[in-house]
Enzyme design. Structure first.
Site, PDB file in Angstrom:
ATOM      1  N   HIS A  25       0.824  -1.071   0.091  1.00 49.94           N
ATOM      2  CA  HIS A  25       0.032  -0.094  -0.124  1.00 49.94           C
ATOM      3  C   HIS A  25       0.861   1.232   0.151  1.00 49.94           C
ATOM      4  O   HIS A  25       0.462   2.428  -0.350  1.00 49.94           O
ATOM      5  CB  HIS A  25      -1.136  -0.119   1.169  1.00 49.94           C
ATOM      6  CG  HIS A  25      -0.519   0.290   2.449  1.00 49.94           C
ATOM      7  ND1 HIS A  25      -0.048  -0.587   3.437  1.00 49.94           N
ATOM      8  CD2 HIS A  25      -0.116   1.510   3.006  1.00 49.94           C
ATOM      9  CE1 HIS A  25       0.316  -0.053   4.695  1.00 49.94           C
ATOM     10  NE2 HIS A  25       0.495   1.138   4.628  1.00 49.94           N
ATOM     11  N   ASP A  61       0.239  -7.686   1.445  1.00 55.24           N
ATOM     12  CA  ASP A  61       0.846  -6.207   1.681  1.00 55.24           C
ATOM     13  C   ASP A  61       2.209  -5.908   1.695  1.00 55.24           C
ATOM     14  O   ASP A  61       2.862  -5.379   2.474  1.00 55.24           O
ATOM     15  CB  ASP A  61       0.068  -5.544   2.793  1.00 55.24           C
ATOM     16  CG  ASP A  61       0.045  -3.860   2.807  1.00 55.24           C
ATOM     17  OD1 ASP A  61       0.317  -3.134   1.914  1.00 55.24           O
ATOM     18  OD2 ASP A  61      -0.319  -3.286   3.332  1.00 55.24           O
ATOM     19  N   SER A  91       4.642   2.883   7.682  1.00 53.34           N
ATOM     20  CA  SER A  91       4.414   1.726   6.962  1.00 53.34           C
ATOM     21  C   SER A  91       5.541   1.456   5.976  1.00 53.34           C
ATOM     22  O   SER A  91       6.088   2.303   5.335  1.00 53.34           O
ATOM     23  CB  SER A  91       3.162   1.883   6.030  1.00 53.34           C
ATOM     24  OG  SER A  91       1.949   1.768   6.740  1.00 53.34           O
TER      25      SER A  91
END
Length: 353
Positions: free
Chosen positions: A91, A122, A205
């Site tokens: 993402h 992911d 992230s």
């Protein structure tokens, strides 16, 4: 970019109880004299040792953590090898194919290109177009040795603040977490996540969750949300993809440019959530069935509504994904479904996603 990723992975809210600080300290009298046998000199020395250890880990690992600019968004990544491969979240890269990467030693951003993105877990790998000298790959530890209570540091670029570090502990292991999708639907469902109290903010992230040995034990991916705060962040509840899964996926991408062995169980169907007359979730309706896939071989058809997988009830597509995430390819499982108002059960040998 990943503010939209902040939500809970399992159903239900978390109740928070405030406790009087004095009660935790035994409500002792601050004026009472100290006992003669208290190790007063040991505490500062232990604190100095711990601080030295923190600083050593940061010096060793932070140069391996980079900032990634994907279009107008920012995220983090971890240098995987000396050839310029960088592992991050899928993402973080989104739909972009080229990126600008800022390393600890680069005064100007470096250019990089997408090798492969694997949204189902992911994870993604990008590669610097020209790897500079002195690139320092991170050391990935074994997720099987991660224990609750271990001190960890989260390194990345929260809110665009590069080379930031937060600290906490491993709060839990083995969590199955479902991410929100970009379209508001369900995103990736990831098993065996490491839960941590280290702050995970937008921009973290794809960075590194590190133990005090200087090993990356996970890739911070999302934080939880408190349902009672209209989706506001729940402090101290973050999740990281375990290092063992990161290595499994990244090694395949680096070697062959794609993921061929995911280890993730699948039925071979696409589904959507259906509701009953009271507008409550009532199951996962089969939209398409892959030809010669596990569900097709067991006789399931488009239009069937899956209501149970093994002993686990299925009310939504997210619940189905979470149950499958805890299974392995090759397992046999009973699938309960409804067709034309009648209940049926079929034994399905799970395939691979």
């Amino acid at each position: 970019m990943d503010a939209s990723r902040i939500r809970t992975g399992r159903r239900g809210a978390v109740a928070v109880v405030l406790v009087c600080a004095a009660a935790l300290a035994g409500c002792s009298d601050p004026a009472a004299p100290a006992r003669k046998d208290e190790p007063r000199a040991a505490l500062p020395r232990a604190a100095d040792d711990l601080q030295d250890q923190y600083q050593k880990v940061i010096r060793d690992v932070l140069p391996s953590v980079v900032q990634i600019q994907a279009g107008q968004s920012l995220g983090s990544g971890v240098i995987y090898d000396d050839k310029g491969h960088i592992v991050t979240n899928a993402h973080v890269v989104g739909s972009e194919k080229t990126f600008r990467v800022t390393t600890a030693r680069s005064e100007e951003p470096l250019t990089a290109s997408l090798v492969y993105s694997y949204p189902e877990q992911d994870l993604a790998v990008i590669k610097l177009d020209k790897a500079p000298a002195g690139l320092r790959p991170a050391v990935f530890g074994g997720s099987d040795k991660v224990e609750v209570g271990q001190i960890v540091l989260a390194m990345g670029s929260p809110l665009g603040l590069s080379s930031s570090v937060t600290q906490g502990i491993v709060s839990a292991t083995g969590r199955t977490v479902s991410e929100p999708g970009d379209d508001g639907g369900a995103g990736a469902t990831i098993p065996n996540m490491v839960q941590t109290s280290a702050a995970i903010n937008p921009g973290n992230s794809g960075g590194a969750l590190v133990n005090l040995k200087g090993q990356v034990i996970g890739i911070p991916t999302l934080g939880a949300a408190d349902p009672g705060m209209q989706g506001g962040a729940a402090p101290g509840i973050g999740f990281a993809i375990p290092a063992s899964m990161v290595r499994t996926v990244a090694d395949q991408i680096v070697a062959g440019g794609r993921v061929t062995d995911s280890g993730r169980a699948a039925l071979g169907v696409t589904v959507r959530t259906v509701v009953d007359e009271s507008y409550r979730p009532a199951g996962a309706a089969v939209v398409t069935v892959r030809r010669d896939g596990p569900a097709a071989k067991a006789g399931l058809e488009a239009g069937d509504v899956i209501t149970r997988l093994g002993d686990s009830p299925v009310g939504t597509t997210t619940e189905l994904a979470e149950v499958l995430a805890e299974r392995k390819p090759g397992e046999k499982v009973a699938v309960t479904y409804e067709r034309s108002g009648e209940r049926h059960t079929a034994e399905v040998t799970l395939g691979e996603q």
